[in-house]
Scaffold this motif. Structure first.
Motif, PDB file in Angstrom:
ATOM      1  N   ASP A 135      10.881  -9.821  -2.678  1.00 53.36           N
ATOM      2  CA  ASP A 135      11.786 -10.881  -2.209  1.00 53.36           C
ATOM      3  C   ASP A 135      11.350 -11.480  -0.883  1.00 53.36           C
ATOM      4  N   GLY A 136      10.160 -11.095  -0.406  1.00 58.31           N
ATOM      5  CA  GLY A 136       9.662 -11.633   0.850  1.00 58.31           C
ATOM      6  C   GLY A 136      10.037 -10.817   2.074  1.00 58.31           C
ATOM      7  N   SER A 137      10.760  -9.699   1.878  1.00 57.86           N
ATOM      8  CA  SER A 137      11.129  -8.857   3.017  1.00 57.86           C
ATOM      9  C   SER A 137       9.873  -8.268   3.653  1.00 57.86           C
ATOM     10  N   ASN A 138       9.774  -8.419   4.965  1.00 57.80           N
ATOM     11  CA  ASN A 138       8.572  -8.047   5.695  1.00 57.80           C
ATOM     12  C   ASN A 138       8.829  -6.772   6.495  1.00 57.80           C
ATOM     13  N   VAL A 139       8.464  -5.619   5.921  1.00 59.69           N
ATOM     14  CA  VAL A 139       8.729  -4.343   6.580  1.00 59.69           C
ATOM     15  C   VAL A 139       7.880  -4.164   7.834  1.00 59.69           C
ATOM     16  N   ARG A 140       6.814  -4.933   7.943  1.00 55.31           N
ATOM     17  CA  ARG A 140       5.955  -4.836   9.115  1.00 55.31           C
ATOM     18  C   ARG A 140       6.705  -5.234  10.385  1.00 55.31           C
ATOM     19  N   ALA A 141       7.687  -6.132  10.234  1.00 53.06           N
ATOM     20  CA  ALA A 141       8.465  -6.563  11.387  1.00 53.06           C
ATOM     21  C   ALA A 141       9.228  -5.396  12.008  1.00 53.06           C
ATOM     22  N   GLN A 142       9.657  -4.445  11.181  1.00 51.77           N
ATOM     23  CA  GLN A 142      10.369  -3.280  11.711  1.00 51.77           C
ATOM     24  C   GLN A 142       9.420  -2.372  12.485  1.00 51.77           C
TER      25      GLN A 142
END
Length: 450
Positions: A384-391
């Motif tokens: 869905d485009g969620s970017n876990v790298r941002a966390q």
């Protein structure tokens, strides 16, 4: 100018820090009161408060775990979401968090995931180096006699420090004086038909090795680590991979010793961290001077002039955030803790807090900082485009801020063994690759894992 949010938090600052902060933050449109910095963001946080930052990290860390996926059950993220080496950085963030938060609830999960990993068998020296830096942080926190996954049945698991040291030796096995007078190769495959694997000596592999060596010296007292630290660092300078202005270039081609002049922040970060640690361990001011010189380059090259925010101008846009800065946040915090130079401390604190302000404005009030990317790229996000790298970026900043704000980092390094004790001696070689071979290293490693 960024509009003020509905809720604002006044951050009290010391007068010395305010002078430097004013010049930086005015560039990004943050209003400054006479004796305070006004940071409008969601969630609300006092960036100078030790307690507030630890609380924020405690709230952010569950989101770091939430989407972890390892299809191969080998301790590594799904590589469609994150590259193999970045999983090593991922685990290091958890170990670093545990070292100051007193939250041990993730330790068994991390260890059980890491244990099946072939962390010593990667193709690239810098890749295995990131995993070794994770077990290095664990060894510092839990102690040099601590084993990986102690809660699992049996007690034959390797020690964190042994896993780290074996990787250190494997990387050093790629040191070669016959081409360009020294340096460790990027690829571990000396029979490859691919040019950049066969001929390239990368700065990051050598810089990681310095960082590992400095920290292993602190735990062991073996002065061989200092000897190799000095030798590798001298080679980086003599080969002009570190320039007279402390630009740090990516590596060189051993066919002609031609330098690739690309610059990435993680080169400087690993050098700063290793030099700062070595200064604290030896009280040799030359290490601190070098660390300061590298920091000055970071402040001029990797801090955006318009915003005061850390960035990596040559990182590209295939992954956002790129991940290069994750180790730089840690290195700046390390330098902050060891330098007596108040001006350097002020600059570091301001750079980190300005970068935090920019990063945290995308977070929700419960510290979910995972952003949505649209259109959805082919790799490095959830479907869905969620970017876990941002966390990861957020937790890396919070870990660094916690140290700068004065948390007590629990390190069990009081018992230092005599020189030469506790680790295998490493003797320099004057020609070709170092004296011991990879097979010998793997034999020792196999005995640890059996």
């Amino acid at each position: 100018m960024r509009p003020a949010a509905k809720t604002e938090k006044i951050i009290e600052t010391e007068s010395l820090e305010l002078m430097f902060t004013r010049s930086i933050l005015t560039a990004v449109g943050l209003s400054l009161a006479t004796s305070s910095v006004v940071v409008a963001q969601a969630p609300v946080i006092d960036l100078t408060s030790k307690e507030a930052v630890v609380t924020a990290a405690t709230n952010a860390i569950p989101f770091l775990k939430k989407f972890y996926s390892s299809p191969g059950q080998d301790g590594a993220w799904d590589q469609n979401l994150m590259q193999w080496h970045e999983t090593g950085i991922y685990w290091e963030l958890f170990y670093a968090y545990a070292s100051y938060s007193k939250d041990s609830s993730y330790n068994d999960w991390i260890d059980s995931e890491m244990l099946p990993c072939d962390c010593w068998g990667g193709r690239w020296n810098d890749d295995i180096g990131w995993w070794a830096l994770a077990t290095m942080t664990a060894a510092e926190h839990f102690g040099k006699d601590a084993i990986i996954a102690p809660s699992l049945p049996g007690n034959s698991n390797p020690k964190y420090i042994d896993a780290t040291h074996m990787t250190y030796l494997e990387m050093l096995d790629q040191w070669d004086t016959s081409k360009c007078n020294g340096g460790m190769y990027w690829s571990r495959n000396r029979n490859s038909n691919i040019e950049n694997q066969l001929y390239y000596k990368s700065t990051i592999s050598n810089a990681q090795h310095l960082d590992l060596g400095a920290r292993l010296y602190v735990l062991t007292g073996d002065k061989k680590f200092i000897e190799w630290f000095d030798r590798v660092y001298a080679w980086l300078k003599s080969s002009n991979l570190i320039t007279s202005t402390y630009s740090v270039y990516d590596g060189l081609d051993t066919r002609n010793c031609e330098i690739n002049q690309a610059q990435f922040s993680y080169h400087s970060s690993e050098l700063i961290n290793g030099l700062a640690v070595m200064y604290k361990a030896t009280n040799n001011a030359e290490y601190l001077t070098e660390a300061h010189n590298h920091f000055n380059h970071v402040a001029s090259f990797f801090v955006n002039n318009a915003t005061g925010v850390l960035y990596d101008p040559q990182a590209g846009e295939d992954k956002t955030p790129s991940g290069f800065l994750w180790s730089l946040y840690r290195a700046l915090a390390t330098l902050y803790t060891v330098t007596p130079d108040e001006n350097v401390k002020t600059q570091i604190a301001t750079i980190l807090r300005t970068s935090a302000t920019a990063n945290f404005k995308t977070c929700t009030s419960d510290w979910n900082c995972i952003t949505k990317v649209s259109p959805v790229p082919a790799k490095y996000t959830l479907p869905d485009g969620s970017n876990v790298r941002a966390q990861m970026e957020t937790v890396a900043i919070l870990n660094a801020l916690a140290v700068v704000n004065g948390v007590t980092v629990e390190k069990n390094v009081a018992q230092v063994v005599a020189s030469g004790g506790g680790v295998a001696a490493v003797e320099p070689s004057d020609s070709g690759v170092v004296a011991f071979g990879a097979s010998a290293v793997l034999l020792v490693l196999s005995s640890l894992l059996l």
